[in-house]
Design an enzyme around this catalytic site. Structure first.
Site, PDB file in Angstrom:
ATOM      1  CD  GLU A 142      -1.340  -0.188   3.659  1.00 38.93           C
ATOM      2  OE1 GLU A 142      -1.622   0.772   4.396  1.00 38.93           O
ATOM      3  OE2 GLU A 142      -1.846  -1.319   3.783  1.00 38.93           O
ATOM      4  CD  GLN A 143       3.006   1.059   3.492  1.00 37.35           C
ATOM      5  OE1 GLN A 143       2.943   0.046   2.791  1.00 37.35           O
ATOM      6  NE2 GLN A 143       2.551   1.073   4.739  1.00 37.35           N
TER       7      GLN A 143
END
Length: 530
Positions: free
Chosen positions: A330-331
Site C-alpha cells: 500500500e505504501q
C-alpha cells in the site's frame, strides 16, 4: 507566485492557525515530517497555540521506535480531533503512545478511516466536490450500521459517514473535509519549491494533500533533507511542483523510515544481491508461511500485509521462486522484496514505486490477484478482526489499508496462529502442542469487523485461513476444515479450541509433510488461470 520561504521548523509551526484542519503525509516512520510536528508541540507548550487542531493521517504518523510523529502534538488543547488510517502501535509491555491515551481516554473524537478512503476525501476536497461515495467498508466497522469508523464515544457522537441510496444502490458517503494546512516531506527542494523524492521509500500521498490545501487557499509546508539551486532538479524527478509549496523546512537528519537512516535499495537507487536477504529460521511461523506460499500462482500480482505472511517473499527466495509473483504494497512499492519489522511498508529492489492514492485505487477496484494478510480473530461467519483488541488497544495500529485491500479482492489468504500464546514445537515432522493457548482466536463474534465474511460470500470472494494446525475455507455453510497438520488431533486441538462449530464434511487432507521439515519444500507455483 512568490518563491516558498525557507524557514526553521519553529518558524513553520508559527504559520499554523488555531482551529485549522491539518493533513500530514506519513506512513509510520516512512516519510514522516517529524521535525515540523515536534516544532508544533514545542510552540504549543510555550504559547498555548495552535489550539484545537483537527489532523488527518491517511496512513499513519510516527511510531514507537524513534519517530514520534503524531505523539508530538497529542496534547490536550492542541489536538481537538483526529482521523487516521492507522496509529502508532507497539508491544503490550510498552507504555501506550500519547495519542492512544487521548483516544482511549475519550479526550477527543478519534476515527479509523480506511487509508484509501482518506486519500479519496483529499481528492474530492481538492476538486471542491461534496464527498466520497464508496462501497469500501460496507458491513465492517467503517459502516454506520456498526461503529462508522469511530474509535471512542466522542467520535460516535459526531458521525462522519452515512449510508445513502444512489442510483438504486446503497453506498457509504463520506463528506469532504477541507484541510487548510498540509505538512509533507521530500528529499530535496529547489529554491522554487519543487520537490523530489530520490531518497524516499515511497511517495505516499503528498501531491493529493498539497492539492487539497492549495485549491482551498491553505498553507503547504514541506520538510526536506536539502535545498538545491532552482532549475537543478531534473524535470521528470519532480513529484510535487513548487507552485503548491509555501514553506520549506530543512531537516538534514530526517530518517528514511523507522530505525533506518538511509538505505539506497529502499529508494530504488541500487539493487541488493538476492543473497543478502535473510530467510526465516525453521519454526512454526515458517511452517505457516510455507503453506501460504503454496496458495500462490505463477504470474500473480499479490498484496502482502504485516504478520506471518510478510515472510512469504523470503520463502520464495529460499525456494528459488523469487520473481514468480509480483508483490504490491500500500505504501506504493511494486515488485522487489517487501521488508520486515521496522522497515515494513518499504521494499528493496522494487520495479516501481506508485503514489499511494493510485495504489489504493488499484486495490479498491481489485486489479490485483490475491492478498496475504493476518488475523487477530475469526468468527463463525468468517469475519476477521485485525483492527481492535479491547484489552490492548495500542498493540493494534488500526486497519490502515486493510479494508481497501480486502473489500473486493478476488482471493485472500488470512494467516496466523490458531490460538493466542500456545506453546508450540515441531518434532519428527509433526506439530507438537506443548501447552494450549490462553485465548481462543476463533470466536463466536469478532470484537471488530475488519473483514465481512457474509459480504465476501455474496461477492464470490475466495477466502482461505491458514494456521499451524489446519487450513480452512469460507463457504456458504460456514468455515470448513480442509487440511490438518501431522501430529494434531482434530477433535482436541482444533474443534474443541474454537468457540463455534467448524465444519468437517469429509476427512481433512494431511498438510504437506514437507512443510514440517527443515529441508526445502520444493515449491512449484502453478500457472494462474487464463
Amino acid at each position: 507566485m512568490a518563491f516558498p520561504r525557507i524557514l526553521s521548523a519553529d518558524e513553520a509551526a508559527a504559520l499554523i492557525p488555531d482551529d485549522a484542519i491539518v493533513t500530514v503525509s506519513s506512513s509510520s516512520g516512512l516519510g514522516c515530517p517529524d521535525e515540523v510536528l515536534a516544532a508544533i508541540g514545542r510552540r504549543f507548550d510555550a504559547s498555548g497555540h495552535p489550539r484545537n487542531l483537527t489532523t488527518l493521517h491517511p496512513i499513519a504518523a510516527g511510531d514507537m521506535w524513534g519517530v514520534k510523529g503524531v505523539d508530538h502534538i497529542a496534547k490536550s488543547g492542541l489536538l481537538a480531533r483526529i482521523m487516521g488510517g492507522s496509529y502508532p502501535s507497539g508491544p503490550s509491555s510498552a507504555e501506550p503512545p500519547e495519542i492512544w491515551k487521548m483516544v482511549t481516554g475519550d479526550q477527543i473524537p478519534a476515527y479509523n478511516i480506511p487509508s484509501g478512503i482518506l486519500f479519496d476525501m483529499h481528492r474530492e476536497a481538492a476538486a471542491k466536490r461534496p464527498g466520497v461515495l464508496t462501497k469500501i467498508g460496507m458491513d465492517t466497522f467503517v459502516d454506520p450500521k456498526h461503529q462508522g469508523c469511530a474509535m471512542n464515544a466522542r467520535a460516535m457522537a459526531e458521525p462522519i459517514v452515512s449510508r445513502v441510496e444512489f442510483d438504486g444502490e446503497d453506498w457509504l458517503y463520506f463528506r469532504s473535509i477541507v484541510p487548510k494546512v498540509a505538512i509533507i516531506r521530500a528529499t530535496t527542494a529547489d529554491e522554487r519549491g519543487n520537490l523530489s523524492y530520490e531518497h524516499e521509500g515511497g511517495y505516499l500521498g503528498p501531491l493529493d494533500q498539497a492539492l487539497a490545501v492549495r485549491n482551498n487557499g491553505g498553507i503547504v509546508i514541506a520538510q526536506v533533507k536539502r535545498v538545491v539551486e532552482a532549475g537543478s532538479l531534473k524535470t521528470q524527478s519532480v513529484f510535487v511542483p513548487g507552485i503548491l509549496v509555501d514553506a520549506i523546512v530543512v531537516a538534514p537528519d530526517q530518517m528514511q523510515t523507522t530505525q533506518t537512516v538511509y538505505d539506497p535499495a529502499i529508494s530504488g537507487e541500487v539493487r541488493r544481491p538476492m543473497s543478502s536477504f535473510e530467510t526465516p529460521a525453521f519454526d512454526v511461523a515458517k511452517v505457516i508461511a510455507r503453506r501460504v506460499a503454496q496458495e500462490l500462482r505463477h504470474g500473480d500480482a499479490v498484496n502482502i500485509g504485516f504478520g506471518i505472511s510478510a515472510n512469504v517473499p523470503r520463502i520464495l527466495i529460499e525456494e528459488g521462486q523469487h520473481g514468480a509473483v509480483t508483490w504490491v504494497i500500500e505504501q506504493g512499492a511494486v515488485g522487489g522484496v517487501p521488508l520486515l519489522e521496522f522497515q515494513f511498508g518499504c521494499a528493496s529492489n522494487a520495479e516501481a514505486i506508485v503514489p499511494s492514492p493510485y495504489q489504493f485505487t488499484y486495490f479498491q477496484g481489485a486489479g490485483f490477484d490475491m492478498s496475504l494478510l493476518s488475523f487477530l480473530q475469526i468468527d463463525r461467519q468468517g469475519c476477521v478482526n485485525v483492527s481492535k483488541l479491547g484489552v490492548r488497544p495500542h498493540v493494534t495500529a488500526g486497519a490502515g489499508g486493510f479494508i481497501d485491500i480486502t473489500a473486493r479482492a478476488k482471493r485472500i489468504v488470512f494467516s496466523g496462529y490458531f490460538s493466542a500464546a500456545a506453546k508450540l514445537a515441531i518434532a519428527d515432522g509433526k506439530l507438537v502442542i506443548e501447552k494450549e493457548g490462553k485465548v481462543k482466536k476463533l470466536v463466536e463474534a469478532v470484537e471488530h469487523i475488519s473483514f465481512s465474511g457474509p459480504r465476501a460470500i455474496a461477492q464470490g470472494q475466495d477466502i482461505t485461513y491458514v494456521t499451524e494446525r489446519c487450513v480452512m475455507k469460507l463457504t456458504r455453510d460456514g468455515i470448513v476444515v480442509t487440511e490438518i497438520a501431522p501430529g494434531v488431533d482434530l477433535e482436541r486441538d482444533i474443534l474443541a479450541q474454537s468457540e463455534f462449530p467448524l465444519l468437517v464434511p469429509k476427512p481433512p487432507k494431511l498438510m504437506d509433510a514437507a512443510l514440517f521439515n527443515e529441508a526445502l519444500i520444493g515449491l512449484e507455483l502453478p500457472a494462474r488461470a487464463a
